[in-house]
Design an enzyme around this catalytic site. Structure first.
Site, short mmCIF file in Angstrom:
data_model
loop_
_atom_site.label_atom_id
_atom_site.label_comp_id
_atom_site.label_asym_id
_atom_site.label_seq_id
_atom_site.Cartn_x
_atom_site.Cartn_y
_atom_site.Cartn_z
N HIS A 18 0.82 -1.21 0.00
CA HIS A 18 0.00 0.00 0.00
C HIS A 18 0.86 1.26 0.00
O HIS A 18 0.42 2.32 0.46
CB HIS A 18 -0.96 0.00 1.20
CG HIS A 18 -2.00 -1.08 1.13
ND1 HIS A 18 -3.18 -0.94 0.45
CD2 HIS A 18 -1.98 -2.34 1.62
CE1 HIS A 18 -3.88 -2.06 0.55
NE2 HIS A 18 -3.16 -2.93 1.25
N ASP A 20 2.53 2.06 -3.04
CA ASP A 20 2.63 2.51 -4.43
C ASP A 20 1.80 3.77 -4.66
O ASP A 20 2.28 4.76 -5.22
CB ASP A 20 2.25 1.40 -5.42
CG ASP A 20 0.89 0.78 -5.17
OD1 ASP A 20 0.32 0.96 -4.07
OD2 ASP A 20 0.39 0.09 -6.08
N SER A 108 -2.50 -10.78 -8.29
CA SER A 108 -2.56 -9.84 -9.42
C SER A 108 -3.03 -10.48 -10.71
O SER A 108 -2.45 -10.28 -11.77
CB SER A 108 -1.20 -9.14 -9.63
OG SER A 108 -0.83 -8.45 -8.48
N SER A 109 -4.11 -11.25 -10.60
CA SER A 109 -4.65 -11.89 -11.80
C SER A 109 -5.14 -10.85 -12.81
O SER A 109 -4.99 -11.04 -14.03
CB SER A 109 -5.80 -12.83 -11.43
OG SER A 109 -6.83 -12.13 -10.74
N ASP A 157 1.36 -3.70 -9.61
CA ASP A 157 1.07 -5.01 -10.19
C ASP A 157 1.51 -5.07 -11.65
O ASP A 157 2.13 -6.05 -12.09
CB ASP A 157 -0.42 -5.32 -10.10
CG ASP A 157 -0.93 -5.35 -8.68
OD1 ASP A 157 -0.10 -5.36 -7.75
OD2 ASP A 157 -2.16 -5.34 -8.50
#
Length: 288
Positions: A18, A20, A108-109, A157
């Site tokens: 958290h 970024d 991070s799909s 991501d």
């Protein structure tokens, strides 16, 4: 008819959670689980998207421009929109997607989906994708998720998926959100007889959920940044996590270089405690 195939991995964040979207430091790494996208141009303006993890979607590139695409296919549409692939001079596409990344499991799909689509579509027109182009595509994928899908994301991501290499982390500095700096950091776990164990807790989340904790934490972080002297204990806790987490990322990079594995472990434990207590984004399954 032109064809291109691209593979984009999921990611795990070693440390730097958290941070970024708070202009801080992150240290993610790519994982073997990945999403593969194959695109084939069509002689018309149709768009056909299939996936092994969702119902097929069929429409037109005009639907993309008009933002008439919802559900999981909106992630694909968002990338096409960000790339300008829906312009009047562009052909339709058949897009086939397969993935080994569990949905909503924190791997991070969605970013892997976006990045595999972006690289495949970009490769149709230019072949090889260099580092500069990967950085550009990462930003376009972030915009696709944030502006088209409506799921706010800081960009970690997408950068991890597009820049990650074997046995390396990606140290990302978001001090300038418009142009984050990224460099490789060796992760010599294997040589030390160590491994990272990624455990699926079974708890699922969605970044596109406006009522979810992610959007709330972003709002709280903005509020603290606007008034760091606030007396609100919740906002103070959010700011404390970001400040101490950035320090932990720096110290982790130093510990990795020194192969101080006990030091790395202590920093990871401290990071979880901060996420649990100050940022309040843990859950009983993670705590266990």
């Amino acid at each position: 008819m032109s064809t291109a195939t691209a593979v984009a991995p999921g990611r795990v964040n070693l440390i730097g959670e958290h941070t970024d979207y708070n202009g801080g430091l992150c240290l993610p790494f790519a994982i073997p689980l990945a999403t593969t996208t194959r695109v084939v141009t069509r002689p018309d303006r149709l768009l056909r998207v299939t996936s092994d993890q969702g119902e097929p979607w069929e429409g037109t590139l005009e639907d993309v421009s008009a933002r008439r695409v919802d559900g999981w296919a909106s992630y694909v549409a968002g990338v096409l929109w960000a790339l300008g692939a829906d312009r009047a001079d562009r052909p339709g596409l058949d897009i086939a997607i397969t993935s080994t990344i569990p949905l909503g499991g924190g791997l991070s799909s969605s970013a892997a989906l976006e990045c595999s689509v972006a690289v495949a579509v970009a490769a149709l027109g230019q072949g090889q994708i260099d580092r500069a182009e990967r950085l550009r595509l990462a930003e376009l994928c972030r915009r696709a998720e944030t502006e088209y899908v409506g799921a706010p994301t800081g960009g970690i991501d997408q950068l991890a998926s597009l820049l990650g290499t074997v046995d390396h982390g990606v140290l990302v500095d978001f001090a300038d959100p418009a142009a984050p700096r990224a460099e490789e950091v060796p992760l010599a776990f294997g040589a030390a007889g160590l491994a990272i164990l990624v455990t699926d807790t079974g708890v699922r989340h969605s970044l596109a959920d406006d009522a979810g904790g992610y959007a709330q934490r972003r709002a709280e972080s903005r509020a603290f940044a606007a008034d760091p002297a606030t007396a609100d204990p919740v906002l103070q806790a959010r700011g404390r996590h970001v400040r101490t987490e950035n320090d932990r990322v720096r110290r982790t990079v130093e510990a990795l270089a020194a192969e101080d594995w006990a030091g790395v472990g202590g920093l990871l434990t401290a990071s979880h405690a901060s996420l649990r207590d100050d940022y309040e984004v843990s859950c009983p399954e993670l705590d266990v």
